[in-house]
Design a protein around this motif. Structure first.
Motif, PDB file in Angstrom:
ATOM      1  N   ASN A   1      -1.941   3.049 -12.924  1.00 49.70           N
ATOM      2  CA  ASN A   1      -1.786   2.950 -14.368  1.00 49.70           C
ATOM      3  C   ASN A   1      -1.059   1.649 -14.673  1.00 49.70           C
ATOM      4  N   ASN A   2      -1.741   0.740 -15.364  1.00 52.82           N
ATOM      5  CA  ASN A   2      -1.150  -0.561 -15.658  1.00 52.82           C
ATOM      6  C   ASN A   2      -0.544  -1.215 -14.420  1.00 52.82           C
ATOM      7  N   LYS A   3      -1.314  -1.278 -13.375  1.00 48.68           N
ATOM      8  CA  LYS A   3      -0.986  -1.924 -12.103  1.00 48.68           C
ATOM      9  C   LYS A   3       0.024  -1.138 -11.256  1.00 48.68           C
ATOM     10  N   GLU A   4       0.463   0.011 -11.720  1.00 50.27           N
ATOM     11  CA  GLU A   4       1.430   0.796 -10.967  1.00 50.27           C
ATOM     12  C   GLU A   4       0.751   1.984 -10.298  1.00 50.27           C
ATOM     13  N   LEU A   5       0.995   2.170  -9.000  1.00 53.77           N
ATOM     14  CA  LEU A   5       0.423   3.295  -8.261  1.00 53.77           C
ATOM     15  C   LEU A   5       1.020   4.602  -8.755  1.00 53.77           C
ATOM     16  N   ILE A   6       0.175   5.550  -9.182  1.00 51.75           N
ATOM     17  CA  ILE A   6       0.698   6.832  -9.644  1.00 51.75           C
ATOM     18  C   ILE A   6       0.185   8.016  -8.825  1.00 51.75           C
ATOM     19  N   ILE A   7      -0.937   7.869  -8.154  1.00 56.72           N
ATOM     20  CA  ILE A   7      -1.430   8.919  -7.264  1.00 56.72           C
ATOM     21  C   ILE A   7      -1.822   8.279  -5.943  1.00 56.72           C
ATOM     22  N   ASN A   8      -1.307   8.861  -4.855  1.00 61.34           N
ATOM     23  CA  ASN A   8      -1.705   8.453  -3.507  1.00 61.34           C
ATOM     24  C   ASN A   8      -1.931   9.760  -2.766  1.00 61.34           C
ATOM     25  N   GLU A   9      -3.176  10.082  -2.551  1.00 58.55           N
ATOM     26  CA  GLU A   9      -3.527  11.442  -2.149  1.00 58.55           C
ATOM     27  C   GLU A   9      -3.731  11.560  -0.644  1.00 58.55           C
ATOM     28  N   THR A  10      -2.685  11.496   0.118  1.00 53.10           N
ATOM     29  CA  THR A  10      -2.708  11.669   1.587  1.00 53.10           C
ATOM     30  C   THR A  10      -3.886  10.959   2.230  1.00 53.10           C
ATOM     31  N   VAL A  11      -3.995   9.701   1.899  1.00 52.19           N
ATOM     32  CA  VAL A  11      -5.046   8.870   2.466  1.00 52.19           C
ATOM     33  C   VAL A  11      -4.443   8.102   3.639  1.00 52.19           C
ATOM     34  N   PRO A  12      -5.191   7.921   4.748  1.00 53.05           N
ATOM     35  CA  PRO A  12      -4.634   7.151   5.873  1.00 53.05           C
ATOM     36  C   PRO A  12      -4.141   5.782   5.438  1.00 53.05           C
ATOM     37  N   ASN A  13      -3.121   5.294   6.151  1.00 54.61           N
ATOM     38  CA  ASN A  13      -2.540   3.989   5.817  1.00 54.61           C
ATOM     39  C   ASN A  13      -3.522   2.836   5.949  1.00 54.61           C
ATOM     40  N   ARG A  14      -4.631   3.088   6.628  1.00 54.31           N
ATOM     41  CA  ARG A  14      -5.647   2.027   6.772  1.00 54.31           C
ATOM     42  C   ARG A  14      -6.271   1.666   5.427  1.00 54.31           C
ATOM     43  N   PHE A  15      -6.118   2.554   4.457  1.00 53.49           N
ATOM     44  CA  PHE A  15      -6.657   2.300   3.118  1.00 53.49           C
ATOM     45  C   PHE A  15      -5.537   1.754   2.242  1.00 53.49           C
ATOM     46  N   SER A  16      -5.762   0.590   1.655  1.00 52.24           N
ATOM     47  CA  SER A  16      -4.723   0.032   0.789  1.00 52.24           C
ATOM     48  C   SER A  16      -5.343  -0.458  -0.508  1.00 52.24           C
ATOM     49  N   PRO A  17      -4.969   0.153  -1.615  1.00 49.82           N
ATOM     50  CA  PRO A  17      -5.445  -0.304  -2.913  1.00 49.82           C
ATOM     51  C   PRO A  17      -4.595  -1.471  -3.406  1.00 49.82           C
ATOM     52  N   LYS A  18      -5.226  -2.324  -4.212  1.00 49.21           N
ATOM     53  CA  LYS A  18      -4.485  -3.431  -4.816  1.00 49.21           C
ATOM     54  C   LYS A  18      -4.965  -3.596  -6.241  1.00 49.21           C
ATOM     55  N   SER A  19      -4.021  -3.695  -7.165  1.00 49.09           N
ATOM     56  CA  SER A  19      -4.375  -3.863  -8.569  1.00 49.09           C
ATOM     57  C   SER A  19      -3.710  -5.127  -9.099  1.00 49.09           C
ATOM     58  N   PRO A  20      -4.434  -6.244  -9.113  1.00 45.29           N
ATOM     59  CA  PRO A  20      -3.832  -7.504  -9.585  1.00 45.29           C
ATOM     60  C   PRO A  20      -3.570  -7.510 -11.087  1.00 45.29           C
ATOM     61  N   ASP A  21      -4.360  -6.749 -11.827  1.00 44.81           N
ATOM     62  CA  ASP A  21      -4.141  -6.568 -13.257  1.00 44.81           C
ATOM     63  C   ASP A  21      -4.806  -5.256 -13.648  1.00 44.81           C
ATOM     64  N   LYS A  22      -4.616  -4.841 -14.891  1.00 41.44           N
ATOM     65  CA  LYS A  22      -5.079  -3.479 -15.207  1.00 41.44           C
ATOM     66  C   LYS A  22      -6.588  -3.355 -15.290  1.00 41.44           C
ATOM     67  N   ALA A  23      -7.303  -4.472 -15.245  1.00 40.81           N
ATOM     68  CA  ALA A  23      -8.762  -4.431 -15.283  1.00 40.81           C
ATOM     69  C   ALA A  23      -9.388  -4.393 -13.890  1.00 40.81           C
ATOM     70  N   HIS A  24      -8.587  -4.537 -12.867  1.00 43.76           N
ATOM     71  CA  HIS A  24      -9.117  -4.619 -11.502  1.00 43.76           C
ATOM     72  C   HIS A  24      -8.364  -3.674 -10.566  1.00 43.76           C
ATOM     73  N   LEU A  25      -9.141  -3.007  -9.709  1.00 45.98           N
ATOM     74  CA  LEU A  25      -8.545  -2.187  -8.662  1.00 45.98           C
ATOM     75  C   LEU A  25      -9.431  -2.318  -7.432  1.00 45.98           C
ATOM     76  N   ASN A  26      -8.908  -2.983  -6.422  1.00 42.77           N
ATOM     77  CA  ASN A  26      -9.664  -3.224  -5.199  1.00 42.77           C
ATOM     78  C   ASN A  26      -9.197  -2.272  -4.112  1.00 42.77           C
ATOM     79  N   LEU A  27     -10.085  -2.029  -3.158  1.00 43.10           N
ATOM     80  CA  LEU A  27      -9.770  -1.136  -2.046  1.00 43.10           C
ATOM     81  C   LEU A  27     -10.022  -1.867  -0.746  1.00 43.10           C
ATOM     82  N   HIS A  28      -8.982  -2.012   0.051  1.00 42.37           N
ATOM     83  CA  HIS A  28      -9.116  -2.667   1.349  1.00 42.37           C
ATOM     84  C   HIS A  28      -8.984  -1.617   2.436  1.00 42.37           C
ATOM     85  N   ILE A  29      -9.881  -1.690   3.411  1.00 43.92           N
ATOM     86  CA  ILE A  29      -9.868  -0.712   4.495  1.00 43.92           C
ATOM     87  C   ILE A  29      -9.764  -1.455   5.824  1.00 43.92           C
ATOM     88  N   ASN A  30      -8.740  -1.149   6.581  1.00 41.63           N
ATOM     89  CA  ASN A  30      -8.552  -1.749   7.906  1.00 41.63           C
ATOM     90  C   ASN A  30      -9.115  -0.856   8.998  1.00 41.63           C
TER      91      ASN A  30
END
Lengths: 114, 114
Positions: free
Chosen positions: A50-79
């Motif tokens: 919400n507005n670049k702030e993480l509010i839900i992280n639902e027991t997803v492995p650490n290999r998944f990392s979301p990034k929100s540079p601004d409120k219009a973008h939400l990227n998902l990186h998977i290692n």
């Protein structure tokens, strides 16, 4: 003009690789989400911002990392991709995080790990 | 924890027949309720939503749903099925002020026979 757009639409990659999925919304919404749809079509939330702030992280492995540079973008990186990560990943947005308004979904990214 | 149950993973109707897709939720406090439709290889589209106003909710494409608190149900109906209604349908709930998290049912695939 697509409201919630994801790229790429298809992604085929080998185990162990690192990949990113991008999502952009032009609706002016404050909240964005990532959902995973498995091979049985079951949908489960992964993250929400919400507005670049993480509010839900639902027991997803650490290999998944979301990034929100601004409120219009939400990227998902998977290692270190694993076979079990194969799924369709949906980005979505909503006007707020109160839960009442429903989402607008992107068309999905089909990830295949071989 | 909140859960959503859709009775019947596959429903088949004839063109022109009544469509009835069943959904029950588990919350003791009426949540927000949604029906989404997913066409093959596409994202999810909001059909209709219940957010504590009228208990009979009309949506797009001639669908409607009735919220029944006593039965904790939110069944989806359409009086006359069209071939174009063939798709996967998902019922979802969102608890108030829980970050907008949607919990989905397992989905019902609707087939329409000519």
């Amino acid at each position: 003009d697509t409201a919630v757009s994801q790229t790429p639409k298809y992604l085929v990659t080998q185990m162990g690789n690192d990949k990113s999925i991008k999502c952009e919304q032009n609706l002016g919404h404050d909240t964005m989400y990532w959902y995973k749809q498995d091979s049985k079509k079951f949908l489960k939330i992964m993250f929400s911002y919400n507005n670049k702030e993480l509010i839900i992280n639902e027991t997803v492995p650490n290999r998944f990392s979301p990034k929100s540079p601004d409120k219009a973008h939400l990227n998902l990186h998977i290692n270190s991709l694993e076979l079990g990560d194969s799924a369709v990943y949906f980005c979505a947005s909503s006007q707020d995080s109160g839960g009442a308004r429903g989402y607008t979904f992107g068309s999905g990214t089909r990830l295949t790990v071989v | 924890a909140q859960s959503v149950t859709q009775l019947g993973s596959h429903v088949s109707v004839s063109e022109g027949a009544l469509v009835l897709l069943r959904c029950n939720y588990s919350s003791s406090v009426p949540p927000y309720l949604f029906w989404y439709v997913q066409y093959p290889n596409q994202g999810l589209q909001l059909l209709l939503k219940y957010t504590s106003a009228a208990t009979l909710v009309k949506g797009i494409n001639g669908f409607e749903a009735e919220f029944k608190k006593s039965e904790t149900s939110f069944h989806l109906t359409k009086p006359s099925a069209h071939m174009s209604d063939a798709a996967e349908y998902f019922c979802a709930v969102s608890e108030r002020n829980q970050g907008g998290k949607l919990i989905f049912g397992q989905g019902t695939e609707l087939s329409v026979k000519p």
